[in-house]
Motif scaffolding. Structure first.
Motif, short mmCIF file in Angstrom:
data_model
loop_
_atom_site.label_atom_id
_atom_site.label_comp_id
_atom_site.label_asym_id
_atom_site.label_seq_id
_atom_site.Cartn_x
_atom_site.Cartn_y
_atom_site.Cartn_z
N LEU A 173 3.56 -8.16 8.41
CA LEU A 173 3.79 -7.22 9.49
C LEU A 173 3.02 -5.96 9.14
O LEU A 173 3.18 -5.41 8.05
CB LEU A 173 5.28 -6.91 9.63
N THR A 174 2.20 -5.50 10.06
CA THR A 174 1.49 -4.24 9.88
C THR A 174 2.11 -3.22 10.81
O THR A 174 2.31 -3.49 12.00
CB THR A 174 -0.01 -4.41 10.20
N VAL A 175 2.42 -2.05 10.26
CA VAL A 175 3.07 -0.98 11.00
C VAL A 175 2.15 0.23 10.97
O VAL A 175 1.79 0.71 9.90
CB VAL A 175 4.44 -0.63 10.38
N THR A 176 1.77 0.71 12.14
CA THR A 176 0.92 1.90 12.25
C THR A 176 1.76 2.99 12.88
O THR A 176 2.40 2.77 13.92
CB THR A 176 -0.32 1.60 13.11
N LEU A 177 1.76 4.17 12.25
CA LEU A 177 2.61 5.28 12.70
C LEU A 177 1.76 6.50 13.00
O LEU A 177 0.86 6.83 12.21
CB LEU A 177 3.61 5.64 11.61
N GLU B 161 1.96 -2.13 1.19
CA GLU B 161 1.16 -0.92 1.34
C GLU B 161 2.05 0.14 1.96
O GLU B 161 2.67 -0.07 2.98
CB GLU B 161 -0.05 -1.20 2.23
N GLN B 162 2.13 1.31 1.30
CA GLN B 162 2.95 2.42 1.78
C GLN B 162 2.13 3.29 2.74
O GLN B 162 0.90 3.31 2.66
CB GLN B 162 3.39 3.29 0.60
N PRO B 163 2.83 4.04 3.61
CA PRO B 163 2.10 5.00 4.45
C PRO B 163 1.37 6.02 3.59
O PRO B 163 1.87 6.42 2.55
CB PRO B 163 3.21 5.67 5.26
N VAL C 193 -2.50 9.41 11.00
CA VAL C 193 -2.09 8.04 11.26
C VAL C 193 -1.77 7.42 9.90
O VAL C 193 -2.53 7.56 8.95
CB VAL C 193 -3.21 7.23 11.97
N ARG C 194 -0.62 6.75 9.82
CA ARG C 194 -0.19 6.14 8.57
C ARG C 194 0.04 4.65 8.80
O ARG C 194 0.44 4.24 9.88
CB ARG C 194 1.09 6.80 8.09
N VAL C 195 -0.21 3.85 7.76
CA VAL C 195 -0.07 2.40 7.87
C VAL C 195 0.79 1.89 6.72
O VAL C 195 0.64 2.32 5.59
CB VAL C 195 -1.46 1.71 7.82
N ALA C 196 1.69 0.96 7.04
CA ALA C 196 2.46 0.25 6.03
C ALA C 196 2.32 -1.24 6.33
O ALA C 196 2.27 -1.65 7.48
CB ALA C 196 3.93 0.66 6.07
N THR C 197 2.25 -2.03 5.27
CA THR C 197 2.12 -3.48 5.42
C THR C 197 3.26 -4.15 4.67
O THR C 197 3.51 -3.85 3.51
CB THR C 197 0.77 -3.97 4.85
N PHE C 198 3.94 -5.05 5.35
CA PHE C 198 5.05 -5.80 4.76
C PHE C 198 4.66 -7.28 4.71
O PHE C 198 4.04 -7.79 5.63
CB PHE C 198 6.31 -5.68 5.62
#
Length: 113
Positions: A6-10, A34-36, A43-48
Protein backbone atom coordinates in the motif's frame (compact mmCIF):
# COMPACT_ATOMS: atom_id res chain seq x y z
CA UNK A 1 -2.80 -13.69 3.16
CA UNK A 2 0.12 -12.74 0.90
CA UNK A 3 1.98 -9.50 1.43
CA UNK A 4 0.02 -6.46 0.41
CA UNK A 5 1.69 -3.29 -0.73
CA UNK A 6 0.00 0.00 0.00
CA UNK A 7 1.41 3.37 -0.98
CA UNK A 8 0.11 6.39 0.90
CA UNK A 9 0.73 9.91 -0.40
CA UNK A 10 -0.06 12.81 1.94
CA UNK A 11 -0.29 16.53 1.31
CA UNK A 12 -1.40 19.32 3.61
CA UNK A 13 -0.74 19.46 7.30
CA UNK A 14 2.74 19.06 8.74
CA UNK A 15 5.12 16.23 9.60
CA UNK A 16 3.22 15.48 12.84
CA UNK A 17 0.00 15.12 10.84
CA UNK A 18 1.73 12.69 8.47
CA UNK A 19 2.96 10.66 11.45
CA UNK A 20 -0.60 10.58 12.87
CA UNK A 21 -1.93 9.17 9.59
CA UNK A 22 0.80 6.52 9.55
CA UNK A 23 0.00 5.53 13.16
CA UNK A 24 -3.65 5.07 12.17
CA UNK A 25 -2.61 2.61 9.46
CA UNK A 26 -0.04 0.64 11.50
CA UNK A 27 -2.62 -1.48 13.36
CA UNK A 28 -3.85 -2.81 10.02
CA UNK A 29 -0.66 -2.90 7.93
CA UNK A 30 2.23 -2.99 10.43
CA UNK A 31 5.14 -0.56 10.47
CA UNK A 32 5.73 1.16 7.14
CA UNK A 33 8.67 0.13 5.01
CA UNK A 34 9.08 3.78 4.04
CA UNK A 35 8.23 6.61 6.44
CA UNK A 36 6.91 10.02 5.39
CA UNK A 37 9.76 12.38 4.61
CA UNK A 38 11.08 15.50 6.32
CA UNK A 39 9.72 18.45 8.14
CA UNK A 40 9.76 20.80 5.16
CA UNK A 41 8.27 18.47 2.56
CA UNK A 42 4.96 19.45 0.99
CA UNK A 43 4.15 15.91 -0.16
CA UNK A 44 5.00 12.89 1.98
CA UNK A 45 4.94 9.19 1.09
CA UNK A 46 4.70 6.07 3.25
CA UNK A 47 4.82 2.51 1.94
CA UNK A 48 3.38 -0.48 3.78
CA UNK A 49 3.91 -4.15 2.98
CA UNK A 50 2.24 -7.07 4.73
CA UNK A 51 -0.27 -7.07 7.54
CA UNK A 52 -0.04 -5.58 11.00
CA UNK A 53 -0.02 -7.48 14.24
CA UNK A 54 -3.34 -6.03 15.34
CA UNK A 55 -6.77 -7.00 14.08
CA UNK A 56 -7.98 -5.03 11.04
CA UNK A 57 -11.01 -3.81 12.98
CA UNK A 58 -8.90 -2.48 15.87
CA UNK A 59 -8.79 1.22 16.67
CA UNK A 60 -5.42 2.93 16.88
CA UNK A 61 -5.16 6.25 18.71
CA UNK A 62 -3.56 8.27 15.95
CA UNK A 63 -3.80 11.70 17.53
CA UNK A 64 -5.29 14.91 16.23
CA UNK A 65 -4.55 16.67 12.99
CA UNK A 66 -3.50 20.33 12.96
CA UNK A 67 -4.88 20.93 9.46
CA UNK A 68 -6.76 19.08 6.72
CA UNK A 69 -4.68 16.36 5.06
CA UNK A 70 -5.29 15.03 1.56
CA UNK A 71 -4.45 11.33 1.36
CA UNK A 72 -4.14 9.09 -1.68
CA UNK A 73 -3.96 5.36 -0.99
CA UNK A 74 -2.94 3.03 -3.80
CA UNK A 75 -2.77 -0.76 -3.83
CA UNK A 76 -4.97 -3.81 -4.24
CA UNK A 77 -8.69 -3.12 -3.90
CA UNK A 78 -8.74 -4.98 -0.57
CA UNK A 79 -5.76 -3.00 0.81
CA UNK A 80 -7.29 0.30 -0.32
CA UNK A 81 -10.62 -0.60 1.32
CA UNK A 82 -8.89 -1.61 4.57
CA UNK A 83 -6.85 1.61 4.57
CA UNK A 84 -9.98 3.71 4.08
CA UNK A 85 -11.71 1.87 6.92
CA UNK A 86 -8.72 2.36 9.25
CA UNK A 87 -8.53 6.08 8.47
CA UNK A 88 -12.29 6.51 8.95
CA UNK A 89 -12.01 4.97 12.44
CA UNK A 90 -9.35 7.52 13.42
CA UNK A 91 -10.32 10.71 11.58
CA UNK A 92 -13.24 12.54 10.04
CA UNK A 93 -12.90 11.57 6.39
CA UNK A 94 -14.43 12.75 3.15
CA UNK A 95 -14.17 10.51 0.10
CA UNK A 96 -12.80 12.50 -2.83
CA UNK A 97 -12.93 9.75 -5.45
CA UNK A 98 -11.68 6.37 -6.58
CA UNK A 99 -9.92 5.14 -9.71
CA UNK A 100 -9.61 1.45 -10.49
CA UNK A 101 -7.20 -0.39 -12.75
CA UNK A 102 -6.89 -4.06 -13.58
CA UNK A 103 -5.35 -5.09 -10.27
CA UNK A 104 -4.83 -1.85 -8.37
CA UNK A 105 -7.07 0.83 -7.04
CA UNK A 106 -6.47 4.42 -5.99
CA UNK A 107 -8.65 6.28 -3.52
CA UNK A 108 -8.44 9.91 -2.47
CA UNK A 109 -9.58 11.02 0.97
CA UNK A 110 -9.59 14.31 2.81
CA UNK A 111 -8.95 14.01 6.54
CA UNK A 112 -10.30 16.83 8.67
CA UNK A 113 -8.93 17.95 12.07
Amino acid sequence: MPDTQLTVTLSGGDADDARAVVRALEATFGAPREQPSGERATVRVATFTGEGEGPPAGHRDAGLLSAPVDVTVQGTPQAVRRAGDALARSFTTRDEGTAAGDQEQERQLRLEP
